[in-house]
Design an enzyme around this catalytic site. Structure first.
Site, PDB file in Angstrom:
ATOM      1  N   CYS A 103       0.948  -0.941   0.054  1.00  0.00           N
ATOM      2  CA  CYS A 103       0.063  -0.032   0.035  1.00  0.00           C
ATOM      3  C   CYS A 103       0.837   1.258   0.266  1.00  0.00           C
ATOM      4  CB  CYS A 103      -0.748  -0.028   1.168  1.00  0.00           C
ATOM      5  SG  CYS A 103      -0.181  -0.186   2.963  1.00  0.00           S
ATOM      6  N   HIS A 147      -1.476   2.331   6.901  1.00  0.00           N
ATOM      7  CA  HIS A 147      -2.188   2.308   5.738  1.00  0.00           C
ATOM      8  C   HIS A 147      -1.937   3.817   5.305  1.00  0.00           C
ATOM      9  CE1 HIS A 147      -4.364   0.804   2.535  1.00  0.00           C
ATOM     10  NE2 HIS A 147      -5.431   1.633   2.590  1.00  0.00           N
ATOM     11  N   ASP A 188      -8.941   5.080  -2.904  1.00  0.00           N
ATOM     12  CA  ASP A 188      -7.916   4.044  -2.519  1.00  0.00           C
ATOM     13  C   ASP A 188      -7.550   3.127  -3.692  1.00  0.00           C
ATOM     14  OD1 ASP A 188      -6.540   1.816  -1.527  1.00  0.00           O
ATOM     15  OD2 ASP A 188      -7.426   2.199   0.703  1.00  0.00           O
TER      16      ASP A 188
END
Length: 495
Positions: free
Chosen positions: A284, A311, A328
């Site tokens: 990520c 994150h 995202d």
């Protein structure tokens, strides 16, 4: 006295006399004294429960029986002019006697609960204060370092290089097709209906789909470069000079699971978005870094959002809707801010958005129900965090012209009103569940309703990117994740 015809003669009127000096001031003082006496008499007649003090002077003490002084003479035939006298209070006619004591208050039944302490409101309003202790200074240093990430994407030459890696014509065609669909949908609903998203929003949506499905690769454990079999994590290793020169601060070390091979694989964690254009793999951290830079390359205002629960993701400013939109790329989710709390089942403490023109604490956008979705914020006080955010914003806008600062300040005020509205709607929803007929069942309270169908769809399942064991170890499996006894194991590999 009459003349010869018998008609009485009118008495001659004397000329007017000048008014004595100070008569207007004396009349004003007398009027104020009369008005004050009237007000004090009205106050003394109120019930004792409405008085600030239990003892009051009797009403006769405030009574002024003297009449206001007469007007000074203006004609010669008036009475002898009298000098106006200052009114004075007279002594009370009766001795002082305190009012009767008020009856004791009624005792509340023992069954009624005590009023709440309102501990959650003791820190309002938040006053920005500079950090002084070691913990707050360490937090400030970390946020200052993170705020430099978006500034690396402002190099025009590097952005041109990034555009060369994007199939622009294909992205623009996909965006135009989707924009036409939104426009047709709005036209079918009525003449004054605005399309859901604008053309630039559709460009970012098309870019996200291409980035997720074709461009970037998710890496759990890298494959062995010798025999192409899976590898096992062995820990961390120091970066080599070549890796460190390309922006790798840490390197993960893996060993081939094939006993006949046993070779080692290095997985450097690069932080340079332009290096990631060549590697095109990661987790990520690498995904959000590279994708946010590509959004900046196509002309969008972008934010890089850091979350303390390991994150990161992107926010893109929608000119069409005049607000920041959650994106995202790892999950291919657009405008789904409830993804992490309702979908993954995570609790969030800090969500800080960094851009080339400022910084903002956007935790309220993603953790809308503090009782269920907010984690403890103990890295610094709220006043210190507010000071750090303002300090970073002032540093990024230091060299901007006045007009640009006014525009950005207006955007900040609009966003703050939006975040306040989000919290108010969440509180109103929780209160409605407590009322008769609500689905809370006596105050259990649930999560606030999703803002739109996209957010509701995103909240249906857990995390999609990453291996199942890795997702479960991070507690991001959503409603169906494994919940065994004891604390969940934490993966040693950070983003």
């Amino acid at each position: 006295m009459a003349d010869r015809s018998g008609v009485p003669r009118r008495k001659p009127v004397p000329p007017p006399q000048p008014l004595p000096e100070g008569w207007a001031a004396d009349l004003t003082i007398a009027f104020r004294r009369k008005l004050s006496t009237k007000r004090m008499n009205e106050l003394s007649r109120r019930p004792s429960s409405q008085r600030r003090s239990s003892s009051r002077l009797p009403a006769d003490f405030f009574t002024d029986s003297r009449q206001p002084p007469p007007l000074p003479s203006r004609h010669g035939y008036d009475a002898t002019p009298q000098q106006p006298q200052m009114p004075s209070r007279q002594a009370p006619a009766a001795p002082f006697s305190p009012p009767p004591p008020s009856p004791p208050p009624q005792q509340l039944p023992a069954a009624l609960p005590s009023p709440p302490a309102y501990n959650s409101l003791k820190n309002l309003p938040t006053v920005p204060v500079p950090p002084t202790d070691t913990k707050s200074l360490r937090f400030r240093s970390m946020l200052m370092s993170l705020s430099n990430t978006p500034c690396k994407w402002e190099n025009p030459g590097l952005l041109d290089e990034a555009l060369g890696a994007i199939p622009l014509q294909r992205i623009y065609d996909m965006a135009q097709e989707e924009s036409d669909l939104f426009t047709a949908e709005a036209a079918s609903l009525g003449p004054n209906i605005k399309p859901a998203w604008g053309y630039q929003d559709c460009v970012v949506r098309a870019l996200m789909k291409w980035f997720k499905r074709e461009f970037f690769e998710w890496v759990n454990n890298p494959l062995c470069s010798t025999c192409r079999t899976r590898t096992l994590a062995c820990g961390m290793a120091a970066p080599l000079p070549d890796e460190q020169a390309r922006g790798a601060n840490r390197v993960e070390l893996y060993q081939c699971a094939n006993q006949q091979c046993g070779s080692f694989e290095r997985f450097p964690r690069y932080n340079d978005a332009f290096v990631l254009l060549q590697t095109r793999r990661g987790r990520c951290g690498e995904w959000a870094n590279c994708f946010t830079m590509l959004c900046r390359a196509v002309g969008s205002r972008v934010r890089w959002v850091w979350n303390a629960e390991d994150h990161v993701w992107t926010e893109v400013y929608s000119v069409h809707r005049k607000r920041w939109v959650h994106v995202d790329c790892c999950e291919e989710q657009w405008d789904a801010p409830l993804l992490y709390t309702q979908g993954w089942g995570k609790k969030l403490s800090y969500c800080i958005a960094f851009s080339a023109d400022g910084c903002c604490d956007v935790t309220r956008r993603y953790a809308r129900n503090p009782a269920e979705h907010a984690a403890q914020r103990n890295r610094s006080s709220e006043g210190v965090l507010s000071h750090i955010v303002r300090e970073i914003t002032a540093l990024r806008r230091r060299d901007m012209d006045k007009k640009e600062k006014f525009r950005l300040n207006a955007d900040d005020m609009r966003e703050d009103a939006e975040l306040r509205k989000v919290i108010i709607e969440a509180l109103a929803f929780n209160v409605s569940r407590i009322l008769p007929g609500g689905d809370g069942g006596g105050g259990g309270g649930g999560a606030s309703p999703p803002a739109d169908p996209d957010a509701q769809k995103a909240a249906e399942g857990g995390r999609q990117s990453g291996a199942m064991e890795w997702v479960r170890s991070r507690g991001e499996g959503g409603r169906n994740q494994f919940t065994g006894p004891g604390p969940r194991p934490r993966d040693p590999r950070q983003q």
